[in-house]
Each structure stands twice: as structure tokens, then as C-alpha cells.
Design an enzyme around this catalytic site. Structure first.
Site, PDB file in Angstrom:
ATOM      1  N   ASP A 182      -6.668   1.500  12.590  1.00 26.87           N
ATOM      2  CA  ASP A 182      -7.837   0.669  12.259  1.00 26.87           C
ATOM      3  C   ASP A 182      -8.760   0.509  13.453  1.00 26.87           C
ATOM      4  O   ASP A 182      -9.967   0.298  13.295  1.00 26.87           O
ATOM      5  CB  ASP A 182      -7.384  -0.693  11.741  1.00 26.87           C
ATOM      6  CG  ASP A 182      -6.804  -0.535  10.348  1.00 26.87           C
ATOM      7  OD1 ASP A 182      -5.599  -0.257  10.239  1.00 26.87           O
ATOM      8  OD2 ASP A 182      -7.585  -0.607   9.379  1.00 26.87           O
ATOM      9  N   GLN A 186       0.838  -1.207   0.000  1.00 25.66           N
ATOM     10  CA  GLN A 186       0.000   0.000   0.000  1.00 25.66           C
ATOM     11  C   GLN A 186       0.873   1.258   0.000  1.00 25.66           C
ATOM     12  O   GLN A 186       0.467   2.304  -0.506  1.00 25.66           O
ATOM     13  CB  GLN A 186      -0.915   0.024   1.233  1.00 25.66           C
ATOM     14  CG  GLN A 186      -2.037  -1.002   1.218  1.00 25.66           C
ATOM     15  CD  GLN A 186      -1.643  -2.289   1.904  1.00 25.66           C
ATOM     16  OE1 GLN A 186      -0.469  -2.668   1.922  1.00 25.66           O
ATOM     17  NE2 GLN A 186      -2.611  -2.990   2.474  1.00 25.66           N
TER      18      GLN A 186
HETATM   19  O1  MRU Z   1      -5.110  -3.510   5.028  1.00 28.44           O
HETATM   20  P1  MRU Z   1      -5.428  -2.068   4.777  1.00 28.44           P
HETATM   21  O2  MRU Z   1      -4.757  -1.509   3.577  1.00 28.44           O
HETATM   22  O3  MRU Z   1      -6.916  -1.798   4.796  1.00 28.44           O
HETATM   23  O4  MRU Z   1      -4.816  -1.318   6.049  1.00 28.44           O
HETATM   24  C1  MRU Z   1      -5.031   0.049   6.198  1.00 28.44           C
HETATM   25  C2  MRU Z   1      -4.313   0.634   7.348  1.00 28.44           C
HETATM   26  O5  MRU Z   1      -3.697  -0.041   8.147  1.00 28.44           O
HETATM   27  C3  MRU Z   1      -4.450   2.113   7.529  1.00 28.44           C
HETATM   28  O6  MRU Z   1      -3.313   2.635   8.145  1.00 28.44           O
HETATM   29  C4  MRU Z   1      -5.670   2.408   8.413  1.00 28.44           C
HETATM   30  O7  MRU Z   1      -6.814   1.748   7.927  1.00 28.44           O
HETATM   31  C5  MRU Z   1      -5.945   3.839   8.488  1.00 28.44           C
HETATM   32  S1  MRU Z   1      -6.484   4.482   6.930  1.00 28.44           S
HETATM   33  C6  MRU Z   1      -6.744   6.133   7.116  1.00 28.44           C
END
Ligand code: MRU
Length: 335
Positions: free
Chosen positions: A226, A185
Site C-alpha cells: 500500500d 480478502q
Molecule cells: O484493505 P485493502 O483490501 O484495500 O488492502 C489491500 C492490500 O493490503 C493489498 O495487499 C495492497 O493494496 C496491494 S493490492 C495490489
């Protein structure tokens, strides 16, 4: 361009699996396609998942006349990914309007979308003000992980939204985004967003993060979240905890930026947070190419938990909770 929106009864998303090489939108027209897109991370990031959950319920209410079936399918949607609390929060908020009819459910989902847009602007301002206070230099060098930009929300992001605000204010020297193994990501999404912003950055590999902090290459670490639980322990992308330890070692602030909707006061401490394990393929393969012997067993936690004592502050749209000054989520007032 919005990451997620409602278009004529369907949910329109930017398909994040195709970035950075292809920028295209995709319409999610059935409950099954919403769940598939969430599990495949075509739509991802806690705030965007909250909107997806709420819009998913709006779509269910629109397509299905029987409230019991809506509730049953909404329960499946709620469980599509377990760690980001925003998904269940969005589903529950939309469901709370079901007895008022499908139109009321949709209005609630659109309200959640609009609140996210406003919250990200406010987090940007609150975070930039805090950094001005904490960082003793005229220009900011900051490290971040995963993607917390507009792609993880609706229009602007959380931690990356703060970085964007600092850039707009003219005092961003450099961002060091980590690539964020195994789904990248950081390199696929954050580097793409930073390029579009015209922000100066140098991408690095995850395992270089703590070392670069020990060499004084950043003045602060900013992450999203999260799930932030009652004592302040914070679940975020795997690798966040190592950065928090390294930030403590380097004596620099470690700041979590997230909307109030990511705070889960029903859970007491980080030990109780369910961490999604995404299975073997992401570890044993590099894209489609196999890189570990057939049958290799793996551990693939998608998130980790940073204990609150390693966190300098939590920034939301309505407050800054200074753990470094003894604040707690309970005692800090929502402004
Ligand atoms: O697995 P993902 O890409 O959904 O993980 C996302 C994250 O860990 C982000 O840092 C979190 O959701 C915050 S997004 C503003």
C-alpha cells in the site's frame, strides 16, 4: 472484465463486497458514492484506489464548473483511506490537469488506468524471472496474503499477477492464500481469482501462515504493498509482517510486488506511515453476528509495516530492487 472503468461519465466497479457469491458491477455516479465505495471496500487495493481517485476527480471536473469546489471535494476524496499512497497520487495526478479543463482531467485518469494495465503485465514478467533465479526447484509453492490480483488493480494484479504469470508459464505447483481477517480478502477474493485462473491452491487461516512456512510448505512469500517508503519499509495488509519474520526464519525469499506509483519517497521510514484503524465492529462481529461482549474495546489496524531488512526484493514494472544484495530504492535504476 475490468475491476474499474469509466462508462459515460460514471465509474463502473465490480462490487467486491458481494464476491464471491455474486459477481456484479455497480455505477458510482456522484462524488459521495465514490468515497462511500472506497471506505466500504467495494473498490479496494492500492492500484485500483489510484484509478478510483483519478476517475473521481474526472467526475468532479465533469459535474462541477467551479475549480475551487472541485479542489475542495477532491481533498475529501484524497482522505477517504489514508494508508495506500496510490489514492492521493491518483487524485493529485488528475488534479494537475484541472487548469486544462475537464476533458484533460479525464484523459489523465484514463492514462492512469492504461498505465496500470501495462505495469501489471511487466510486474508479472519481472517477478516470475526473479523467482526463477531465487527458487531452486522446478515448480513453485508460494504463500500470499490479502488480494493483490486483478480485483486490486484494473485487469491483472501485482503479487497475484506474478503468480498468474508463473501459472501461465506452467511451473506453479501450489498457492497458499491466507484468508485475511477480518474482511477476508484472501478467501472471498483471492480464492475466487485463483479458481477462475484454474490455479492449484489451498486456503488457510492467517495464524497458520508462519507455522506452515516453518514446516517448509512454501518456497517464497509474495505480497503487494500500500505504501513503500524511501528506506524500503513497506505497509501492506495486516499479517504481512508476521509472514516476513517467518520467511526469514524459514530461509525463503519475501518479495514485495508493487507499481512505482506505490513508492512514496517523501516519507523516510515506516514509522511515519499512517495506519488505518477500521474500528470495532470488524473485530467484535463475525459478519452481522456479535462474537465479543458488548462494549469490548478493540485494536483493528488494517495494515502493518514490514521493515526493509526483512524484504528480499521489491519488484516493480521497471526494476527489481534486491535488498538482499545491498540495493536501495535510491541506488537501483529505473529501467
Ligand atoms: O484493505 P485493502 O483490501 O484495500 O488492502 C489491500 C492490500 O493490503 C493489498 O495487499 C495492497 O493494496 C496491494 S493490492 C495490489
Amino acid at each position: 472484465m475490468r475491476t474499474i472503468d469509466w462508462v459515460d461519465g460514471a465509474i463502473e466497479i465490480i462490487d467486491q463486497n458481494l464476491l464471491p457469491t455474486t459477481v456484479t458491477t455497480r455505477l458510482l455516479e456522484t462524488p459521495a458514492s465514490v468515497i462511500e465505495a472506497i471506505q466500504a471496500l467495494a473498490v479496494r487495493g492500492a492500484p485500483a484506489l489510484g484509478v478510483a481517485g483519478a476517475m473521481g476527480v474526472a467526475q468532479l471536473a465533469d459535474q462541477c464548473a467551479d475549480p475551487q469546489s472541485v479542489r475542495r471535494l477532491a481533498a475529501e476524496l484524497r482522505e477517504a483511506r489514508p494508508t495506500a499512497v496510490n489514492l492521493s497520487w491518483g487524485v493529485d495526478r488528475a488534479l494537475s490537469k484541472l487548469s486544462d479543463g475537464a476533458e484533460a482531467v479525464l484523459e489523465e485518469a484514463l492514462r492512469i488506468r492504461d498505465e496500470d494495465i501495462a505495469a501489471c503485465t511487466d510486474m508479472g514478467r519481472n517477478g516470475a524471472d526473479l523467482l526463477r533465479e531465487l527458487v531452486p526447484y522446478a515448480k513453485l509453492r508460494v504463500m500470499t496474503i490479502c488480494n493483490t490480483g486483478g480485483l486490486a488493480a484494473v485487469e491483472r494484479g501485482t503479487a497475484l499477477g506474478v503468480i498468474q504469470t508463473v501459472h501461465e508459464q506452467g511451473w506453479l505447483e501450489e498457492v497458499i492464500p491466507l484468508e485475511t481477517r477480518p474482511l477476508l480478502q484472501g478467501s472471498r477474493l483471492t480464492a475466487w481469482e485463483l479458481s477462475r485462473m484454474g490455479a492449484p491452491f489451498k486456503l488457510t487461516i492467517d495464524s497458520a501462515g508462519p507455522f506452515l512456512l516453518s514446516r517448509g510448505k512454501a518456497d517464497a512469500v509474495l505480497i503487494g504493498a500500500d505504501r513503500i517508503v524511501a528506506n524500503g519499509d513497506t505497509a501492506n495488509k495486516i499479517g504481512s509482517f508476521s509472514l516476513a519474520l517467518a520467511a526469514k526464519h524459514a530461509g525463503i525469499p519475501f518479495i514485495v510486488v508493487a507499481p512505482e506509483s506505490t513508492i512514496d519517497t517523501a516519507t523516510a521510514s515506516g514509522a511515519e506511515i499512517e495506519i488505518e484503524d477500521r474500528g470495532s465492529d470488524e473485530v467484535t462481529h463475525w459478519g452481522t453476528r456479535q462474537t465479543a461482549p458488548v462494549g469490548t474495546q478493540t485494536l483493528n489496524p488494517a495494515f502493518d509495516v514490514t521493515p526493509h531488512h526483512l524484504i528480499t526484493a521489491i519488484v516493480t514494472e521497471s526494476r527489481v530492487v534486491r535488498f538482499d544484495r545491498g540495493d536501495s530504492l535510491d541506488t537501483s535504476q529505473i529501467g
